[in-house]
Design an enzyme around this catalytic site. Structure first.
Site, PDB file in Angstrom:
ATOM      1  N   PRO A 139       0.791  -1.232   0.000  1.00 50.39           N
ATOM      2  CA  PRO A 139       0.000   0.000   0.000  1.00 50.39           C
ATOM      3  C   PRO A 139       0.824   1.284   0.000  1.00 50.39           C
ATOM      4  CG  PRO A 139      -0.139  -1.107   2.122  1.00 50.39           C
ATOM      5  CD  PRO A 139       0.520  -2.069   1.174  1.00 50.39           C
ATOM      6  N   ASN A 140       0.320   2.232  -0.742  1.00 43.97           N
ATOM      7  CA  ASN A 140       0.853   3.606  -0.850  1.00 43.97           C
ATOM      8  C   ASN A 140       2.115   3.704  -1.709  1.00 43.97           C
ATOM      9  OD1 ASN A 140      -1.155   4.813   0.908  1.00 43.97           O
ATOM     10  ND2 ASN A 140      -0.113   3.767   2.588  1.00 43.97           N
ATOM     11  N   ARG A 151       5.161  10.994  -2.562  1.00 40.51           N
ATOM     12  CA  ARG A 151       4.900  10.624  -1.171  1.00 40.51           C
ATOM     13  C   ARG A 151       6.153  10.841  -0.314  1.00 40.51           C
ATOM     14  NH1 ARG A 151       4.817   4.412   1.011  1.00 40.51           N
ATOM     15  NH2 ARG A 151       4.234   4.930   3.141  1.00 40.51           N
ATOM     16  N   TYR A 187      11.254   8.718   1.033  1.00 37.98           N
ATOM     17  CA  TYR A 187      11.213   7.701  -0.033  1.00 37.98           C
ATOM     18  C   TYR A 187      11.860   8.126  -1.350  1.00 37.98           C
ATOM     19  CZ  TYR A 187       8.033   5.548   3.290  1.00 37.98           C
ATOM     20  OH  TYR A 187       7.499   4.999   4.429  1.00 37.98           O
ATOM     21  N   ASN A 189       8.065  -5.551  -1.376  1.00 34.92           N
ATOM     22  CA  ASN A 189       8.028  -4.442  -0.419  1.00 34.92           C
ATOM     23  C   ASN A 189       6.618  -4.442   0.161  1.00 34.92           C
ATOM     24  OD1 ASN A 189       7.910  -2.135   1.060  1.00 34.92           O
ATOM     25  ND2 ASN A 189       9.056  -0.882  -0.402  1.00 34.92           N
ATOM     26  N   ALA A 191       3.292  -0.922   4.624  1.00 30.41           N
ATOM     27  CA  ALA A 191       2.753  -0.924   5.992  1.00 30.41           C
ATOM     28  C   ALA A 191       2.416  -2.332   6.484  1.00 30.41           C
ATOM     29  CB  ALA A 191       1.527  -0.025   6.066  1.00 30.41           C
ATOM     30  N   GLU A 202      12.860  -9.377   0.812  1.00 33.38           N
ATOM     31  CA  GLU A 202      12.046  -8.281   1.358  1.00 33.38           C
ATOM     32  C   GLU A 202      12.833  -6.984   1.167  1.00 33.38           C
ATOM     33  OE1 GLU A 202      11.215  -8.881   5.518  1.00 33.38           O
ATOM     34  OE2 GLU A 202      10.530  -6.813   5.803  1.00 33.38           O
ATOM     35  N   HIS A 208      12.859  -2.687   1.600  1.00 32.08           N
ATOM     36  CA  HIS A 208      12.304  -1.419   2.082  1.00 32.08           C
ATOM     37  C   HIS A 208      13.177  -0.295   1.569  1.00 32.08           C
ATOM     38  CE1 HIS A 208       9.573  -3.537   4.664  1.00 32.08           C
ATOM     39  NE2 HIS A 208      10.589  -4.323   5.011  1.00 32.08           N
ATOM     40  N   ARG A 268      13.687   4.436  12.082  1.00 40.91           N
ATOM     41  CA  ARG A 268      12.463   5.239  12.064  1.00 40.91           C
ATOM     42  C   ARG A 268      11.652   5.012  13.347  1.00 40.91           C
ATOM     43  NH1 ARG A 268       9.534   4.801   6.487  1.00 40.91           N
ATOM     44  NH2 ARG A 268       8.515   6.647   7.374  1.00 40.91           N
TER      45      ARG A 268
END
Ligand code: DQA
Length: 146
Positions: A9-10, A17, A22, A73, A76, A97, A99, A106
């Site tokens: 998502p996103n 964004r 990012y 990725n 969330a 995976e 990111h 963070r």
């Protein structure tokens, strides 16, 4: 060899964004870059993004059936989706995976991934370059027959 690059998502909003976190690469650019790197590496790369968990689960199920490699990725979902983790656990090919941001630097709630324990490996904090690195790894790994 088929490699699915799946984004949660996103991530379709990349480029606008939270660019401080990012970066400025748009999602369309990311797709084009992954496809180009895939061609250079002799991989058949399919890049997808969804905001709908059931759609991601269906893609992971299909990847499991095909024994395909996956770059994921989970966005969330990384931090709480047992459903995505369970689907990842069913994969029969390697799972990287990725990111874009360094989730360990963070907020506290981002520091744990429920996915990592079932991933082959994890790349985080290297920006969108992480996708290219994941594809390179998979090409080398698949060429070695692993
Ligand atoms: C992300 C990190 C997640 O915490 C966040 O929810 C995202 C993107 C990353 O690529 O850095 O959407 O997975």
């Amino acid at each position: 060899m088929r490699v699915y690059v799946l984004n949660g998502p996103n991530l379709g909003r990349l480029g606008t964004r939270q660019v401080d976190v990012y970066g400025v690469t748009s999602y369309a650019q990311l797709v084009a870059d992954c496809e180009r790197h895939g061609r250079e590496l002799g991989l058949d790369v399919v890049v997808r993004q969804t905001d709908a968990e059931h759609e991601m689960l269906a893609w992971l199920h299909a990847a499991a059936d095909e024994e395909a490699a996956v770059v994921l990725n989970p966005a969330a979902w990384t931090h709480y989706s047992v459903a995505v983790r369970d689907a990842c656990a069913m994969l029969r090919g390697p799972l990287v995976e990725v990111h874009i941001s360094n989730i360990h630097a963070r907020e506290e709630f981002r520091r744990h991934s429920v996915i990592s324990a079932v991933a082959t490996g994890v790349i985080c904090g290297l920006g969108v370059d992480g996708y290219r690195l994941a594809l390179h790894h998979l090409a080398a790994r698949l060429a070695a027959g692993a």
